[in-house]
Design an enzyme around this catalytic site. Structure first.
Site, PDB file in Angstrom:
ATOM      1  N   GLU A 118       0.827  -1.211   0.000  1.00  0.00           N
ATOM      2  CA  GLU A 118       0.000   0.000   0.000  1.00  0.00           C
ATOM      3  C   GLU A 118       0.860   1.260   0.000  1.00  0.00           C
ATOM      4  OE1 GLU A 118      -3.060   0.306   3.032  1.00  0.00           O
ATOM      5  OE2 GLU A 118      -4.449  -0.891   1.865  1.00  0.00           O
TER       6      GLU A 118
ATOM      7  N   HIS B  35       9.589 -26.337   0.858  1.00  0.00           N
ATOM      8  CA  HIS B  35       8.910 -27.468   0.211  1.00  0.00           C
ATOM      9  C   HIS B  35       7.741 -26.982  -0.633  1.00  0.00           C
ATOM     10  CE1 HIS B  35      11.343 -30.211   2.607  1.00  0.00           C
ATOM     11  NE2 HIS B  35      11.292 -29.229   3.486  1.00  0.00           N
TER      12      HIS B  35
ATOM     13  N   LYS C 227     -13.634   0.560  -2.869  1.00  0.00           N
ATOM     14  CA  LYS C 227     -14.443   0.881  -1.681  1.00  0.00           C
ATOM     15  C   LYS C 227     -15.702   1.617  -2.109  1.00  0.00           C
ATOM     16  CE  LYS C 227     -11.495   1.579   2.386  1.00  0.00           C
ATOM     17  NZ  LYS C 227     -10.979   2.578   3.320  1.00  0.00           N
TER      18      LYS C 227
HETATM   19  O1  PA5 Z   1      -3.184   1.330   5.984  1.00  0.00           O
HETATM   20  C1  PA5 Z   1      -4.309   1.748   5.812  1.00  0.00           C
HETATM   21  O2  PA5 Z   1      -4.579   2.954   5.899  1.00  0.00           O
HETATM   22  C2  PA5 Z   1      -5.466   0.798   5.543  1.00  0.00           C
HETATM   23  O3  PA5 Z   1      -5.042  -0.494   5.397  1.00  0.00           O
HETATM   24  C3  PA5 Z   1      -6.477   0.852   6.678  1.00  0.00           C
HETATM   25  O4  PA5 Z   1      -5.859   0.470   7.875  1.00  0.00           O
HETATM   26  C4  PA5 Z   1      -7.669  -0.063   6.410  1.00  0.00           C
HETATM   27  O5  PA5 Z   1      -8.261   0.270   5.175  1.00  0.00           O
HETATM   28  C5  PA5 Z   1      -8.702   0.069   7.509  1.00  0.00           C
HETATM   29  O6  PA5 Z   1      -9.093   1.409   7.646  1.00  0.00           O
HETATM   30  P1  PA5 Z   1      -9.765   1.942   8.956  1.00  0.00           P
HETATM   31  O7  PA5 Z   1      -8.791   1.846  10.072  1.00  0.00           O
HETATM   32  O8  PA5 Z   1     -10.148   3.337   8.646  1.00  0.00           O
HETATM   33  O9  PA5 Z   1     -10.949   1.073   9.208  1.00  0.00           O
END
Ligand code: PA5
Length: 463
Positions: free
Chosen positions: A294, A323, A436
């Site tokens: 990310e 393995h 989303k």
């Molecule tokens: O790293 C990030 O920002 C995302 O992976 C969020 O943690 C994830 O989408 C969950 O979001 P939130 O904490 O707003 O529920």
């Protein structure tokens, strides 16, 4: 301190097609790396830089509140249930799997020293959720709902199901069984928590989910199950101090970031494998995969130019994946940089008995499983180098709070430095938003009617 060895990524070992002249690269990037480290440390206190995670090791106030709450509820619950996804769950899973006794939830309360079992509901598979609900006595369960935005559909739908059931079982008293970790002001969960009077903890400003493990997001679950969070804080602080060093020769996060970056951009190693030789560290790879993917997978650079960068992270586990994946890593395309994590000293020792001496497995007798797993790490690394496949090794002295915190913090800094080398915004995730929005549209959220039409048309086209 944890150690980092990059020799097996050098051209002297794997040849110049696949290896770097690391000393030369360190020299030529010396100033750039120093500038990046200075810049990160200067910007970290400024708003909207998303670098507040670099200050979490010093957040004594949160530690105090977390400990106070954990001691207040000690003995009151048999289970802690974490609701959260992505950055709100992966750090918690990685650290509890590493630091709690193996098979924690199967131990007796006495063996757990009176601390509760811990469950992470980090997905929305109906069968798993229903299955877990059959196992848990909600009256004896503390639910920690964690979401920075306060509106993530996966987490909030879990919350709605569990809140409803708890209210049916406990009446008004259900409120005591819910703790919310969310933004201090905004989001649906913040509003609900204030209305319902839940105990709350804050995800600090300018800390993204995937960098939030050392905020209350992780610290609260850790303290609730008896993990020593002071030890964790000490690990982060010591590593932070070491990584403030602007000299690349002394800064292991900068070394790892630069080697990854150059391996990707100069040597075509755009796959980055994380392979701990420790089952307890297995979920550190899951956490790292999200952090790396990310943070570094981006369409545009800081100047708005389309670049489509980002090495693809892959998780593997030693010795298990010898393995499974190693055949491909040895003989397949030379497109990977593999990072081993090696544990120097395990908590326990396990001797292999001297039996079956006159059989083909007799040589194992009298050795230990401890020797075997590290011998396998060494031999895999050497075998990979025979195939001219570059590898890196992080050695951690022990799997304890101090060292695991060091490891995770080092990987966070490595990611931030790599992001600067790619010249991208490490801390946003625009690529997650589109799906989303389509989900909101499909589920009928108001304001998403246009997206719903686009989506329905596209789905109709493909059938
Ligand atoms: O790293 C990030 O920002 C995302 O992976 C969020 O943690 C994830 O989408 C969950 O979001 P939130 O904490 O707003 O529920």
């Amino acid at each position: 301190m944890i150690k980092f060895n990059y020799k097996f990524a050098d051209r002297m070992i794997v040849g110049s097609d696949n290896g770097l002249d690391i000393e030369k690269e360190f020299k030529s990037y010396k100033n750039k790396i120093a500038d990046i480290i200075k810049d990160l440390n200067q910007r970290k206190d400024k708003p909207e830089q998303w670098l507040q995670w670099m200050n979490l090791g010093y957040n004594e106030e949160t530690v105090w509140y977390v400990k106070e709450f954990a001691s207040m509820v000690r003995g009151r619950y048999d289970n802690v249930l974490i609701l959260g996804i992505g950055g709100s769950a992966l750090g918690g899973i990685a650290v509890t799997e590493a630091l709690l006794a193996p098979y924690w939830n199967m131990l007796t309360p006495e063996q757990r020293n009176g601390y509760p079992r811990i469950f992470f509901l980090d997905n929305i598979d109906p069968d798993t959720i229903n299955g877990l609900l059959k196992v848990l006595d909600l009256k004896r369960t503390l639910v920690n709902v964690i979401t920075k935005s306060g509106s993530t559909a996966e987490t909030m739908s879990q919350y709605m199901i569990i809140k409803n059931l708890m209210e049916q079982e406990l009446g008004d008293a259900y409120r005591q069984n819910i703790v919310a970790t969310t933004d201090k002001k905004v989001g649906v969960l913040r509003q609900l928590a204030d209305q319902e009077g839940y105990k709350t903890f804050v995800v600090p400003d300018d800390v993204g989910g995937r960098f939030s493990v050392f905020s209350a997001v992780g610290l609260l679950p850790f303290a609730l199950v008896g993990i020593d969070i002071d030890e964790i804080m000490n690990g982060i602080k010591d590593m932070d101090l070491a990584l403030k060093n602007t000299d690349i020769h002394e800064n292991i996060a900068a070394q790892a970031a630069l080697i990854h970056y150059l391996m990707d951009t100069k040597k075509g190693k755009n796959l980055s494998v994380m392979m701990p030789y420790s089952s307890r560290l297995k979920f550190v790879s899951d956490w790292f995969v999200q952090l790396w993917a990310e943070s570094l997978g981006k369409e545009v650079d800081k100047n708005g130019k389309k670049v489509h960068v980002g090495p693809t992270p892959i998780k593997a586990l030693g010795a298990t994946d010898q393995h499974s994946q190693i055949q491909l890593y040895n003989e397949g395309p030379n497109d990977k940089l593999i990072t081993f994590i090696r544990v120097e000293e395990f908590d326990t020792n396990l001797e292999i008995p001297r039996i079956l001496e006159y059989t083909g497995i007799g040589y194992l007798g009298g050795k230990s499983i401890n020797n075997l797993i590290n011998a396998e790490a060494d031999s895999t690394r050497v075998a990979l180098s025979d195939y001219k496949k570059p590898t890196l090794t992080i050695s951690i002295p022990k799997v304890d709070g101090y060292n695991v915190a060091q490891l995770l913090y080092m990987l966070e800094v490595q990611t931030a430095i790599a992001g600067e080398l790619y010249n991208i915004n490490t801390f946003n995730q625009p690529g997650v938003e589109q799906a989303k929005n389509y989900t909101y549209a499909l589920m009928g959220r108001s304001g998403y009617e246009e997206s719903a039409k686009v989506l329905q048309n596209k789905m109709a086209e493909v059938g």
